[in-house]
Design an enzyme around this catalytic site. Structure first.
Site, mmCIF file in Angstrom:
data_model
loop_
_atom_site.group_PDB
_atom_site.id
_atom_site.type_symbol
_atom_site.label_atom_id
_atom_site.label_comp_id
_atom_site.label_asym_id
_atom_site.label_seq_id
_atom_site.Cartn_x
_atom_site.Cartn_y
_atom_site.Cartn_z
ATOM 1 C CB SER A 146 6.551 38.681 41.567
ATOM 2 O OG SER A 146 6.661 39.382 40.344
ATOM 3 C CE1 TYR A 159 10.457 35.061 39.624
ATOM 4 C CE2 TYR A 159 8.895 36.665 38.741
ATOM 5 C CZ TYR A 159 9.815 36.294 39.708
ATOM 6 O OH TYR A 159 10.088 37.143 40.744
#
Length: 261
Positions: A146, A159
């Site tokens: 990501s 995250y």
């Protein structure tokens, strides 16, 4: 289609929605035998199983329900895939989950689940796949990371911690097994119009206006589509990328390279 993965066997985790679904569809169209996966056998899984013929015993697709956070379940999934198709050439570690919390208010369970899926899950799958690939002397592992692994967005902890670690796992395994024919790379998507992002936008008073605002933040002035990530995964999984390992490709419309005041 040019059948760029003709008769290769690919396992795509978290493949019943979003990016994983796009990858599974594209890989099958490009000639691969594809193992699709989800941690639950729900409506989305049923729809994709029907579309790709995963319930046919003579088909080119197999569905396996398994939680990647469970190493035992992953080992069983890998064994089932190899029994069905005879080998494993490609692993796409796409399964993941968003955990966004205040660092001091986050529960231990939130921290543990985030890492169990987003980092441990990728390692469980790689660890189960590597012996098959090493025995063949060839294989490609692609981790879906990501932009959160490159830039920190406030309010998204923990995250990005897991995604930074996933990039480290990619580079480390890529170097470790480079001389033995196994390549390990990653893709770092930005804002992609998956079902989860569509649901997030739906929470705004004017979803279309918010989507446009998000698009204006990107140099390309539009949001990404799952198929665009899928085509990059196809390239990295194919023999066209045979000299690429321990690398990460950003797919974020240039956002992470843009200077902000």
């Amino acid at each position: 289609m040019t059948l760029r993965l003709q008769n290769k066997v690919a396992l795509v985790t978290g493949s019943t929605l979003g990016i994983g679904r796009a990858i599974a569809r594209l890989f099958l169209a490009e000639g691969a035998f594809v193992v699709i996966n989800s941690h639950r056998d729900d409506e989305a899984a049923a729809d994709l199983r029907a579309e790709l013929g995963a319930d046919r015993t003579d088909g080119r697709c197999l569905f396996v329900q398994a939680d990647v956070a469970d190493a035992g379940a992953v080992n069983a999934m890998m064994a089932q895939a190899v029994r069905r198709f005879g080998r494993l050439d490609i692993l796409i570690n796409n399964a993941g989950m968003n955990v966004f919390a205040d660092p001091l208010l986050m529960t231990p369970e939130q921290w543990q689940r985030c890492f169990a899926v987003d980092l441990d899950g990728a390692w469980h799958c790689a660890r189960a796949a590597l012996p098959h690939m090493l025995m063949q002397g060839a294989g490609s592992i692609v981790n879906i990371a990501s932009v959160h692994g490159h830039r920190i967005i406030p309010g998204c902890f923990p995250y990005p911690v897991a995604k930074h670690a996933l990039l480290g796992l990619t580079k480390s395994l890529g170097i470790e097994y480079a001389s033995r024919g196994v390549r390990v790379n990653s893709i770092s998507p930005g804002f992609i119009m998956t079902e989860s992002n569509q649901a997030w936008l739906a929470g705004f008073a004017d979803p279309d206006a918010e989507a446009q605002r998000q698009a204006e933040l990107l140099p390309v002035k539009r949001l990404g589509e799952p198929i665009e990530v899928a085509y990059t995964a196809l390239f990295l999984a194919s023999d066209e990328a045979r000299f690429i390992t321990a690398a990460d490709i950003l797919i974020d419309g240039g956002r992470s390279q843009l200077y902000h005041d």
